[in-house]
Design a protein around this motif. Sequence first.
Motif, PDB file in Angstrom:
ATOM      1  N   VAL A   1      46.406  41.941  47.500  1.00 45.89           N
ATOM      2  CA  VAL A   1      46.615  42.847  46.361  1.00 45.89           C
ATOM      3  C   VAL A   1      47.611  42.227  45.379  1.00 45.89           C
ATOM      4  N   LYS A   2      48.707  41.708  45.908  1.00 48.95           N
ATOM      5  CA  LYS A   2      49.721  41.088  45.048  1.00 48.95           C
ATOM      6  C   LYS A   2      49.163  39.853  44.342  1.00 48.95           C
ATOM      7  N   HIS A   3      48.408  39.030  45.065  1.00 51.55           N
ATOM      8  CA  HIS A   3      47.798  37.848  44.453  1.00 51.55           C
ATOM      9  C   HIS A   3      46.843  38.246  43.325  1.00 51.55           C
ATOM     10  N   SER A   4      46.110  39.354  43.521  1.00 50.86           N
ATOM     11  CA  SER A   4      45.096  39.748  42.531  1.00 50.86           C
ATOM     12  C   SER A   4      45.693  40.229  41.220  1.00 50.86           C
ATOM     13  N   GLU A   5      47.007  40.391  41.177  1.00 50.05           N
ATOM     14  CA  GLU A   5      47.653  40.737  39.917  1.00 50.05           C
ATOM     15  C   GLU A   5      47.792  39.517  39.006  1.00 50.05           C
ATOM     16  N   ILE A   6      47.477  38.332  39.540  1.00 48.93           N
ATOM     17  CA  ILE A   6      47.543  37.084  38.768  1.00 48.93           C
ATOM     18  C   ILE A   6      46.114  36.636  38.466  1.00 48.93           C
TER      19      ILE A   6
ATOM     20  N   LYS B   1      40.143  32.420  42.087  1.00 52.48           N
ATOM     21  CA  LYS B   1      40.038  31.804  43.406  1.00 52.48           C
ATOM     22  C   LYS B   1      39.431  32.776  44.423  1.00 52.48           C
ATOM     23  N   ILE B   2      39.833  34.042  44.345  1.00 51.78           N
ATOM     24  CA  ILE B   2      39.273  35.044  45.255  1.00 51.78           C
ATOM     25  C   ILE B   2      37.760  35.112  45.081  1.00 51.78           C
ATOM     26  N   GLU B   3      37.297  35.121  43.838  1.00 50.29           N
ATOM     27  CA  GLU B   3      35.857  35.185  43.567  1.00 50.29           C
ATOM     28  C   GLU B   3      35.157  33.910  44.020  1.00 50.29           C
ATOM     29  N   ALA B   4      35.729  32.753  43.690  1.00 51.34           N
ATOM     30  CA  ALA B   4      35.089  31.470  44.026  1.00 51.34           C
ATOM     31  C   ALA B   4      34.978  31.257  45.531  1.00 51.34           C
ATOM     32  N   ASN B   5      35.898  31.824  46.292  1.00 52.20           N
ATOM     33  CA  ASN B   5      35.920  31.622  47.745  1.00 52.20           C
ATOM     34  C   ASN B   5      35.252  32.755  48.523  1.00 52.20           C
ATOM     35  N   GLY B   6      34.403  33.508  47.838  1.00 50.18           N
ATOM     36  CA  GLY B   6      33.621  34.537  48.519  1.00 50.18           C
ATOM     37  C   GLY B   6      34.370  35.817  48.807  1.00 50.18           C
ATOM     38  N   GLY B   7      35.454  36.058  48.086  1.00 44.66           N
ATOM     39  CA  GLY B   7      36.262  37.239  48.344  1.00 44.66           C
ATOM     40  C   GLY B   7      35.550  38.552  48.081  1.00 44.66           C
ATOM     41  N   LEU B   8      34.690  38.599  47.068  1.00 45.47           N
ATOM     42  CA  LEU B   8      33.999  39.849  46.757  1.00 45.47           C
ATOM     43  C   LEU B   8      33.110  40.287  47.915  1.00 45.47           C
ATOM     44  N   GLN B   9      32.451  39.322  48.562  1.00 47.16           N
ATOM     45  CA  GLN B   9      31.584  39.643  49.692  1.00 47.16           C
ATOM     46  C   GLN B   9      32.407  39.983  50.943  1.00 47.16           C
ATOM     47  N   LEU B  10      33.475  39.219  51.188  1.00 44.10           N
ATOM     48  CA  LEU B  10      34.308  39.484  52.357  1.00 44.10           C
ATOM     49  C   LEU B  10      34.974  40.849  52.264  1.00 44.10           C
ATOM     50  N   LEU B  11      35.478  41.186  51.086  1.00 45.00           N
ATOM     51  CA  LEU B  11      36.114  42.489  50.901  1.00 45.00           C
ATOM     52  C   LEU B  11      35.109  43.620  51.068  1.00 45.00           C
ATOM     53  N   GLN B  12      33.871  43.359  50.654  1.00 43.34           N
ATOM     54  CA  GLN B  12      32.834  44.375  50.846  1.00 43.34           C
ATOM     55  C   GLN B  12      32.525  44.571  52.334  1.00 43.34           C
ATOM     56  N   ARG B  13      32.544  43.488  53.096  1.00 39.81           N
ATOM     57  CA  ARG B  13      32.330  43.597  54.540  1.00 39.81           C
ATOM     58  C   ARG B  13      33.441  44.451  55.174  1.00 39.81           C
ATOM     59  N   LEU B  14      34.668  44.192  54.777  1.00 40.75           N
ATOM     60  CA  LEU B  14      35.803  44.958  55.286  1.00 40.75           C
ATOM     61  C   LEU B  14      35.709  46.416  54.867  1.00 40.75           C
ATOM     62  N   TYR B  15      35.286  46.653  53.635  1.00 40.69           N
ATOM     63  CA  TYR B  15      35.155  48.014  53.113  1.00 40.69           C
ATOM     64  C   TYR B  15      34.186  48.820  53.972  1.00 40.69           C
TER      65      TYR B  15
ATOM     66  N   GLY C   1      39.830  46.440  41.485  1.00 41.40           N
ATOM     67  CA  GLY C   1      40.290  46.957  40.185  1.00 41.40           C
ATOM     68  C   GLY C   1      41.100  45.938  39.419  1.00 41.40           C
ATOM     69  N   ASN C   2      41.919  45.167  40.113  1.00 45.68           N
ATOM     70  CA  ASN C   2      42.690  44.106  39.457  1.00 45.68           C
ATOM     71  C   ASN C   2      41.777  42.987  38.979  1.00 45.68           C
ATOM     72  N   MET C   3      40.778  42.629  39.781  1.00 49.58           N
ATOM     73  CA  MET C   3      39.838  41.591  39.367  1.00 49.58           C
ATOM     74  C   MET C   3      39.034  42.028  38.144  1.00 49.58           C
ATOM     75  N   ALA C   4      38.744  43.338  38.066  1.00 47.12           N
ATOM     76  CA  ALA C   4      37.960  43.856  36.939  1.00 47.12           C
ATOM     77  C   ALA C   4      38.722  43.811  35.618  1.00 47.12           C
ATOM     78  N   LEU C   5      40.020  43.558  35.671  1.00 52.11           N
ATOM     79  CA  LEU C   5      40.787  43.374  34.433  1.00 52.11           C
ATOM     80  C   LEU C   5      40.394  42.084  33.724  1.00 52.11           C
ATOM     81  N   ASN C   6      39.722  41.180  34.433  1.00 51.27           N
ATOM     82  CA  ASN C   6      39.312  39.886  33.892  1.00 51.27           C
ATOM     83  C   ASN C   6      37.825  39.925  33.551  1.00 51.27           C
ATOM     84  N   GLU C   7      37.510  39.992  32.269  1.00 52.21           N
ATOM     85  CA  GLU C   7      36.127  40.220  31.846  1.00 52.21           C
ATOM     86  C   GLU C   7      35.182  39.121  32.298  1.00 52.21           C
ATOM     87  N   HIS C   8      35.670  37.889  32.450  1.00 49.39           N
ATOM     88  CA  HIS C   8      34.768  36.810  32.864  1.00 49.39           C
ATOM     89  C   HIS C   8      34.315  36.962  34.317  1.00 49.39           C
TER      90      HIS C   8
END
Length: 566
Positions: free
Chosen positions: A192-197, A203-217, A235-242
């Motif tokens: 969560v703290k990292h995602s504020e940057i 990096k979270i997106e490039a390393n498959g974080g969206l899928q891993l977080l969905q598995r945990l969810y 929500g923090n990742m969604a602050l970045n339009e790209h």
Amino acid sequence: MSLAAYCVICCRRIGTSTSPPKSGTHWRDINPFSTVDIEDHECAVWLLLRKSKSDDKTTRLEAVREMSETHHWHDYQYRIIAQACDPKTLIGLARSEESDLRFFLLPPPLPSLKEDSSTEEELRQLLASLPQTELDECIQYFTSLALSESSQSLAAQKGGLWCFGGNGLPYAESFGEVPSATVEMFCLEAIVKHSEISTHCDKIEANGGLQLLQRLYRLHKDCPKVQRNIMRVIGNMALNEHLHSSIVRSGWVSIMAEAMKSPHIMESSHAARILANLDRETVQEKYQDGVYVLHPQYRTSQPIKADVLFIHGLMGAAFKTWRQQDSEQAVIEKPMEDEDRYTTCWPKTWLAKDCPALRIISVEYDTSLSDWRARCPMERKSIAFRSNELLRKLRAAGVGDRPVVWISHSMGGLLVKKMLLEASTKPEMSTVINNTRGIIFYSVPHHGSRLAEYSVNIRYLLFPSLEVKELSKDSPALKTLQDDFLEFAKDKNFQVLNFVETLPTYIGSMIKLHVVPVESADLGIGDLIPVDVNHLNICKPKKKDAFLYQRTLQFIREALAKDLEN
């Protein structure tokens, strides 16, 4: 002629039709316009799709509204829209209150776990892959501890911050009935703290974080705390339009569309934040971590004419601080259908219904009574630090663009005073000052509290945190804040209302304390109204027709009278 219309005509001419798409269709199976029924009533589906792809924004928004209000289609017709619509339309449907969940395809299948791996291990690997630059001490603390310790020692060390003797049981129990969530929760706090940057989000997106977080969810569907931290990251990742296209492709919009309809306010509000940050069609503001819109959470045709902001106090939270007065246990997981009779968050239910033209925002920030209970032992955040942080976040959310009423409890009132003083020194924040119409202070210790004095024999106050120390009666910072605010406010055109408790509050089982006495709650400006409740219940009306709520509502309407009339 559009492709959709051409397909319809061609199918009619050759006399063919195709079978409806299967109900198990996933996002990766999308093939726009691949299934067309030749019946006349199908024209409406394709015409709405065509409108939703118009170059004219008004036409696009109208198409989404018409889709969301349609409830008579067959299942396969909703799936045609789901297959063929673009991301803007999908997000718009997710943010439309009447939308049918059949508009949303199932998320794509998740990649298999690596051999001899687990979700906990992959979560640690994701954390280890994130840059170790631009980190404050707390991010470094969470990251290093989460990466270096085993499950048992993680729980024990974290528990050592919560209770004496290093017993991690209370911490583990705090996560509910999923003991395995303990370590994952600790890793998530770091992520969560990292995602504020922004660069770390990449990096979270490039390393498959969206899928891993969905598995945990999905894995922790019965552990709301884990799910909420995951939603904070998204929500923090969604602050970045790209990153929006990646978030949509991974199926998070479908998951959040369902979460928006949850009866649990925390779940729906986290989902609303994610979708608002994704919705660049109708939302210009960006809602950073800890800033939640309680109303309106969906797209609305109701003009929003003013903002009301809720700032909680010490050990408070964005939602639970503002619940109706009752035992907390009866409220957390059992929302009642009749919200006029009982509500878990009166600003979202009662106030939104009484004043629909308001945008209602509640903020959340970590506080602690003592350093033993601090979430991060290196964290020493003063009122000045927190006010700067909150002011920056609120300005990003568009606070100051409309008339504003601030509502605060306890230490939250000190933050409001400090934020306004800070804003008065910054030209770019001048609209925050000029548009402030009123402030409500619920038992705010303008002249200090005895809370910091009870620090010798009380477990949780053994080492008072910096926040508590700043509340002491002899605090120079508190006196300076009070003097500066009175000087600032004397020529400002906003109204002030002060409430104060008259009953003592139980702190644990060892002591009862009159946290904010009447003399401390007297700002020196505005009415001061004593109420026969304790410190915790001063901002929790017993019912909708109770004096506390009705007087609060009256103040808001009077302070914003001219703005709400226009």
